[in-house]
Scaffold this active site. Structure first.
Site, PDB file in Angstrom:
ATOM      1  N   HIS A 182       0.864  -1.182   0.000  1.00 43.41           N
ATOM      2  CA  HIS A 182       0.000   0.000   0.000  1.00 43.41           C
ATOM      3  C   HIS A 182       0.903   1.235   0.000  1.00 43.41           C
ATOM      4  O   HIS A 182       1.827   1.313   0.798  1.00 43.41           O
ATOM      5  CB  HIS A 182      -0.889  -0.005   1.249  1.00 43.41           C
ATOM      6  CG  HIS A 182      -2.034   0.967   1.171  1.00 43.41           C
ATOM      7  ND1 HIS A 182      -1.843   2.323   1.206  1.00 43.41           N
ATOM      8  CD2 HIS A 182      -3.362   0.778   1.053  1.00 43.41           C
ATOM      9  CE1 HIS A 182      -3.019   2.926   1.112  1.00 43.41           C
ATOM     10  NE2 HIS A 182      -3.961   2.010   1.009  1.00 43.41           N
TER      11      HIS A 182
ATOM     12  N   ARG B  76      -6.368  10.388   0.149  1.00 44.66           N
ATOM     13  CA  ARG B  76      -6.081  10.910  -1.193  1.00 44.66           C
ATOM     14  C   ARG B  76      -7.352  11.090  -2.008  1.00 44.66           C
ATOM     15  O   ARG B  76      -7.461  12.030  -2.779  1.00 44.66           O
ATOM     16  CB  ARG B  76      -5.103   9.985  -1.926  1.00 44.66           C
ATOM     17  CG  ARG B  76      -3.645  10.240  -1.566  1.00 44.66           C
ATOM     18  CD  ARG B  76      -2.715   9.254  -2.245  1.00 44.66           C
ATOM     19  NE  ARG B  76      -2.812   7.932  -1.640  1.00 44.66           N
ATOM     20  CZ  ARG B  76      -2.808   6.793  -2.315  1.00 44.66           C
ATOM     21  NH1 ARG B  76      -2.720   6.799  -3.636  1.00 44.66           N
ATOM     22  NH2 ARG B  76      -2.898   5.640  -1.681  1.00 44.66           N
TER      23      ARG B  76
END
Lengths: 557, 229
Positions: free
Chosen positions: A327, A347
């Site tokens: 990740h 994000r």
């Protein structure tokens, strides 16, 4: 709080923030040009850990023998069994049931609820407690193409492109078609999805998606789902029995080659039990606790790939076990949370990755493998990362933008878990960026299944992270949560349908354990190396040296 | 793993003294001391509620609660884990319930014994206003209880400290399920998309995609238009 030298770098991030905010106002999420096919290929080949020379190693035993797999996976598969098969009288099962579910995350519990609803008696055997799983820890979201501007076609394309077109088409097709009904199923069970004032689903994009189709329950999406499923299992005591602290250590087949049950081992009392079942579902999750290539992980304590070992020893092939998901945004500071997940939702809500000078260097929502590779390049090759007092290096995830873009308080409201995590260490992520670097997150490949979640062994089903094929060689955000529900339900349905049709057992057998042992003996594997691993081993060496006759559950080497 | 050169502190695990690195959390301190944990440990990131721990710090008379994976040790800390809560959990069929105060009364009569002492709120490692959601439930305000309790990870510390024997987290779970299933506004677009799929709207095109060669599929993928909200 951050030390002074980091605050110096943060000043630079603050200086560029107003410009980057303007960019976001103008271009939405597309504040940096996304990579094309060639650029993606190049950055992966040069920087993704899977592409390092020693990342893979040929496995020497079992159904994938001769194939190059992630080295640590090959190591694990070349292990002895925990049991002495001679000591088990399979004619005297301790439990008899229709469907046995191994593992109790969201896939296993969806399977159990579905099978029970279809008339089967179910036993769940799980290593720790009901719900103890990676499912519970997922934060960002769950994908389904149920919006007007979206379609299962676009969802299909996103999944295939994200997975480098290595996905199994029949699985992806089943996945995208089932996804909206899975959302409905969860809603009806009482999952509290984030909604707009008019009731429509509040959806966000994810890395590698061309539409906004990420449904969420704040940043507790996994828990929001998993705790509802667990409560539903608690509410079905007549149909579902659950055995906690009871990991399965071997499958039982019959002499016709069908699944016939499993052997469990109680972590507290050390007793082994025999469970006889007409259908068996493996939903044991992934392998983060193998700490592949020494990476820290976002994964649950129990994520030791037990199901892979069980199915592999029984003769089922693994698919794409050469592909690991790191990740992009794992925490690297403060040290107590190193490796922890900083959800992609940060994000999707507008946070931008920037280097030590506060400069953008990548589209914030590339597929995970591409995004992670660009962070590695920025931190190390370009030397534009920030180094922690412990010597780790990473880049800034500029989280204060989330409040600037979505309004003050957005972080508190939609990212409460993240906010709390950092507040515990006196960092307010609404004011300060987060220091991140890729962390071991997900097992892209796994046990091969068909669209009914069935393996090549009749009566053996697999669902969730333990499977391979749905996500190809790279999974997109939010598709694991949906995978758990879609294939959890499919496995539960087909496992119980098999029960309805009637199963004629042959003689119960552990022959597959004997024959696998023979293969392992032939390559001279140390007798103490056994799998399933069950739990990782974090006892320091200076203590272990004194634990002369301690029996370790963890067999990590 | 932690390096042993670090500054060390003394912690008392169930009364016995151990020297551990000062940056340890309770979980890593126990492992550093040689405990191979099978209970009282779970996700190790603050999401699962498996590692509820009670502790007292040096010179303080107060008994505190926390998550072992999220609590950094202090010198002189004395601790014990609470790996399991033998709490009552009513069995129900959500489909048979009404989202109103009568359901709460019937399934969780103990919440009406709340004496508003706020001990639950003080005990919560998630900083949830536990007492406030219990008060909301007493008034039948399920939506408010669902909202306030949202971040509950069911560690059980509230119920452990409650003088009225309330099992707050189970009541909160019911509140959230009632809200999600009955009280939240419906999302008709989800039903419509399901209808479209059932009617076979995408079948032909999906079938074509599953048979498409890699090159054509790749071209189609990179050519797709991105429209994000």
């Amino acid at each position: 709080m951050y030390p002074d030298y980091m605050l110096e770098s943060i000043k630079k991030v603050e200086q560029t923030r107003p410009q980057r905010f303007e960019l976001a106002k103008k271009h939405g999420k597309q504040v940096y040009p996304p990579m094309g096919e060639k650029e993606r290929g190049d950055i992966l080949a040069n920087y993704h850990p899977d592409y390092k020379d020693d990342a893979l190693r040929e496995v020497q035993v079992g159904p994938n023998k001769g194939e190059k797999l992630t080295a640590k996976v090959s190591d694990m598969l070349e292990s002895h069994t925990r049991i002495d098969p001679k000591k088990f009288d399979l004619n005297k099962p301790d439990h008899v049931t229709d469907v046995l579910v191994i593992g109790a995350g969201s896939a296993g519990m969806s399977a159990a609820i579905t099978a029970a609803g279809n008339g089967s008696k179910v036993i769940i055997a799980t290593k720790l407690r009901l719900g103890d799983s990676n499912s519970m820890m997922a934060q960002g979201g769950i994908q389904a193409a149920d919006q007007k501007d979206d379609s299962p076609i676009l969802h299909y394309l996103d999944i295939m492109g994200g997975g480098h077109f290595d996905n199994k088409p029949e699985l992806v097709k089943a996945f995208v078609k089932d996804a909206p009904s899975a959302i409905k199923w969860l809603s009806d069970l009482g999952v509290m999805f984030d909604k707009n004032p008019d009731g429509s689903m509040m959806v966000k994009p994810g890395g590698g998606t061309c539409r906004s189709r990420m449904h969420s329950t704040r940043d507790y999406t996994g828990a929001g789902i998993c705790r509802v499923l667990r409560d539903e299992v608690y509410n079905l005591p007549d149909k579902i029995k659950y055995l906690e602290y009871n990991p399965v250590v071997e499958l039982i087949l019959d002499d016709k080659g069908q699944a016939a049950g499993a052997i469990t081992y109680h972590l507290g009392t050390k007793q082994y039990s025999i469970i006889k079942a007409k259908s068996v579902i493996i939903s044991t999750g992934g392998y983060g606790r193998l700490h592949i290539r020494g990476y820290e992980t976002t994964n649950h304590y129990g994520a030791t790939a037990d199901g892979l070992m069980l199915a592999y020893r029984a003769g089922v092939k693994l698919l794409y076990m050469d592909s690991v998901q790191y990740h992009p945004t794992g925490a690297i500071f403060p040290e107590q949370i190193v490796g922890f997940l900083c959800t992609e939702k940060i994000r999707t809500m507008g946070a931008q990755p920037v280097n030590k000078n506060g400069e953008l260097f990548v589209y914030p929502l590339e597929p995970r493998d591409v995004e992670a590779s660009s962070f590695i390049r920025e931190s190390h090759e370009r030397n534009l990362g920030i180094t922690t007092p412990k010597g780790l290096r990473g880049i800034w995830l500029d989280s204060p933008l989330v409040d600037m873009i979505n309004g003050e308080g957005a972080i508190n409201k939609y990212l409460p878990a993240m906010h709390r995590q950092y507040a515990r260490f006196d960092i307010d992520i609404a004011k300060y960026p987060m220091l991140v670097f890729p962390t071991l997150h997900y097992q892209n490949g796994g046990i091969e299944i068909n669209k009914d979640a069935e393996t090549t062994i009749p009566g053996l089903y697999v669902a969730g992270e333990a499977t391979g094929g749905v996500h190809g060689r790279n999974r997109l955000m939010g598709n694991s949560q949906m995978d758990l529900i879609v294939f959890g339900r499919r496995s539960g349905l087909h496992a119980s349908e098999r029960v309805k049709k009637g199963v004629k057992f042959g003689k119960m057998s552990l022959e597959h354990v004997y024959s696998y042992e023979k293969e392992v003996d032939e390559i001279n594997i140390d007798k103490n190396k056994i799998a399933p691993i069950l739990l990782p081993d974090y006892i320091p060496n200076h203590v272990k040296e004194k634990q002369v006759d301690t029996e370790y559950f963890g067999t990590l080497i | 793993m932690m390096k042993s050169k670090e500054n060390m502190v003394t912690v008392y695990i169930m009364g016995d003294a151990y020297n551990v690195p000062e940056s340890s959390t309770i979980i890593t301190a126990m492992e550093y001391s040689g405990f191979q944990l099978t209970t009282g440990v779970g996700c190790r990131e603050g999401f699962c509620g498996a590692c509820a721990t009670i502790y007292r710090e040096k010179g303080d008379y107060k008994l505190k609660g926390g998550l072992a994976c999220q609590t950094v040790v202090t010198d002189g800390m004395t601790l014990a884990q609470i790996p399991f809560m033998p709490a009552e959990k009513p069995i129900y069929d959500l489909k048979e319930l009404k989202p109103d105060i009568n359901t709460i009364k019937e399934l969780f009569p103990t919440i009406f014994r709340c004496v508003s002492c706020n001990t639950c709120t003080k005990a919560c490692p998630q900083d949830i206003d536990v007492m406030d959601y219990i008060q909301a439930l007493k008034k039948g305000n399920i939506a408010e209880a669902a909202d306030i309790s949202f971040d509950c990870i069911r560690c059980g510390l509230c119920a452990l400290r409650c003088p009225a024997e309330i099992v707050q987290y189970n009541a909160a779970t019911l509140a959230r399920r009632l809200y999600g299933s009955y009280l939240a506004k419906k999302s008709p677009e989800v039903d419509e998309s399901i209808e479209d799929i059932k009617a076979g709207k995408y079948d032909k095109e999906l079938e074509e995609l599953t048979k498409m060669d890699r090159k054509t599929l790749s071209e189609k993928y990179y050519a797709r238009e991105t429209k994000l909200r």
